[in-house]
Design a protein around this motif. Structure first.
Motif, PDB file in Angstrom:
ATOM      1  N   TYR A  38       0.814  -1.218   0.000  1.00 41.96           N
ATOM      2  CA  TYR A  38       0.000   0.000   0.000  1.00 41.96           C
ATOM      3  C   TYR A  38       0.851   1.273   0.000  1.00 41.96           C
ATOM      4  O   TYR A  38       0.501   2.259  -0.629  1.00 41.96           O
ATOM      5  N   ALA A 125      -6.909   0.950  -0.208  1.00 41.21           N
ATOM      6  CA  ALA A 125      -6.962   1.450  -1.587  1.00 41.21           C
ATOM      7  C   ALA A 125      -6.767   2.964  -1.615  1.00 41.21           C
ATOM      8  O   ALA A 125      -6.047   3.495  -2.473  1.00 41.21           O
ATOM      9  N   TYR A 126      -7.391   3.667  -0.661  1.00 44.52           N
ATOM     10  CA  TYR A 126      -7.239   5.117  -0.558  1.00 44.52           C
ATOM     11  C   TYR A 126      -5.776   5.481  -0.290  1.00 44.52           C
ATOM     12  O   TYR A 126      -5.193   6.350  -0.950  1.00 44.52           O
ATOM     13  N   LYS A 128      -3.096   3.673  -0.797  1.00 42.89           N
ATOM     14  CA  LYS A 128      -2.224   3.274  -1.915  1.00 42.89           C
ATOM     15  C   LYS A 128      -2.159   4.376  -2.972  1.00 42.89           C
ATOM     16  O   LYS A 128      -1.086   4.725  -3.459  1.00 42.89           O
ATOM     17  N   GLU A 129      -3.309   4.943  -3.278  1.00 44.35           N
ATOM     18  CA  GLU A 129      -3.378   6.027  -4.273  1.00 44.35           C
ATOM     19  C   GLU A 129      -2.634   7.268  -3.780  1.00 44.35           C
ATOM     20  O   GLU A 129      -1.841   7.858  -4.498  1.00 44.35           O
ATOM     21  N   ARG A 130      -2.884   7.644  -2.523  1.00 47.71           N
ATOM     22  CA  ARG A 130      -2.238   8.840  -1.963  1.00 47.71           C
ATOM     23  C   ARG A 130      -0.732   8.645  -1.798  1.00 47.71           C
ATOM     24  O   ARG A 130       0.048   9.541  -2.040  1.00 47.71           O
ATOM     25  N   ALA A 132       1.192   6.718  -3.550  1.00 45.34           N
ATOM     26  CA  ALA A 132       1.841   6.743  -4.860  1.00 45.34           C
ATOM     27  C   ALA A 132       2.125   8.181  -5.282  1.00 45.34           C
ATOM     28  O   ALA A 132       3.212   8.481  -5.797  1.00 45.34           O
ATOM     29  N   LEU A 133       1.166   9.071  -5.045  1.00 46.76           N
ATOM     30  CA  LEU A 133       1.375  10.488  -5.371  1.00 46.76           C
ATOM     31  C   LEU A 133       2.525  11.060  -4.538  1.00 46.76           C
ATOM     32  O   LEU A 133       3.406  11.747  -5.067  1.00 46.76           O
TER      33      LEU A 133
END
Length: 195
Positions: A38, A125-126, A128-130, A132-133
């Motif tokens: 994540y 999931a939330y 993981k997205e943040r 990555a940024l």
């Protein structure tokens, strides 16, 4: 001696919880949990993990007394829970996750919160997205006293430095004299500049 007393209370809390479960739980103490699926290179140490049936308990002991910490939707504990879930999901049918923070110098009992495994994975999931940024140096920064308080990068953070410079050298409003209320407002806004 004082710390020994508080850690004994924490151990009593864990034992009481363990004994209240319908059967003897699996227990891991000071377990390294990896959540790098994540968050790149993400890991931590969970103070205690108990698994009984379909419920996984993730317990954190906090010795600090300055800031009360709630278990409800606590990002650190949720990350530890994600790591523990990934470690144990093949062995146990985890459907619920109970987070507990035991902070004896702040309150009598533990702060507790429960979510489903589904909700935990939605948080994953939330994150993981943040993450990555953030890993790519993109995304929005929101510096402030509460967001930067425990950040290890705050001394070198450009967004925090820029905000502090803006507060320290604000030139939009330059009246000859400011009221005591305005002075208080400036002091409150610039609290983080002094740190």
């Amino acid at each position: 001696e004082e710390m020994q007393g508080f850690t004994d209370q924490y151990v009593d809390y864990v034992e009481t919880l363990s004994n209240s479960l319908p059967e003897k739980p699996y227990m891991a103490v000071e377990k390294r949990v990896e959540f790098d699926e994540y968050v790149p290179e993400g890991f931590g140490t969970a103070d205690c993990i108990l698994i009984c049936g379909s419920v996984m308990h993730v317990i954190d002991f906090k010795y600090g007394q300055g800031v009360p910490v709630s278990a409800e939707k606590n990002p650190q504990l949720l990350l530890y829970a994600l790591g523990a879930y990934e470690s144990f999901r093949m062995l146990y049918p985890i459907q619920s996750v109970r987070l507990s923070i035991y902070q004896p110098r702040v309150s009598e009992g533990a702060s507790e919160w429960m979510c489903t495994a589904e909700e935990l994975l939605e948080f994953g999931a939330y994150v993981k997205e943040r993450a990555a940024l953030a890993w790519e140096g993109r995304g929005e920064f929101s510096p402030g006293e509460s967001t930067c308080r425990f950040c290890r990068a705050k001394a070198r953070c450009r967004a925090r430095a820029d905000k502090n410079v803006e507060l320290a050298f604000r030139t939009m409003k330059r009246p000859p004299l400011i009221s005591p209320e305005e002075a208080g407002d400036y002091l409150k806004k610039g609290e983080d500049v002094a740190r």
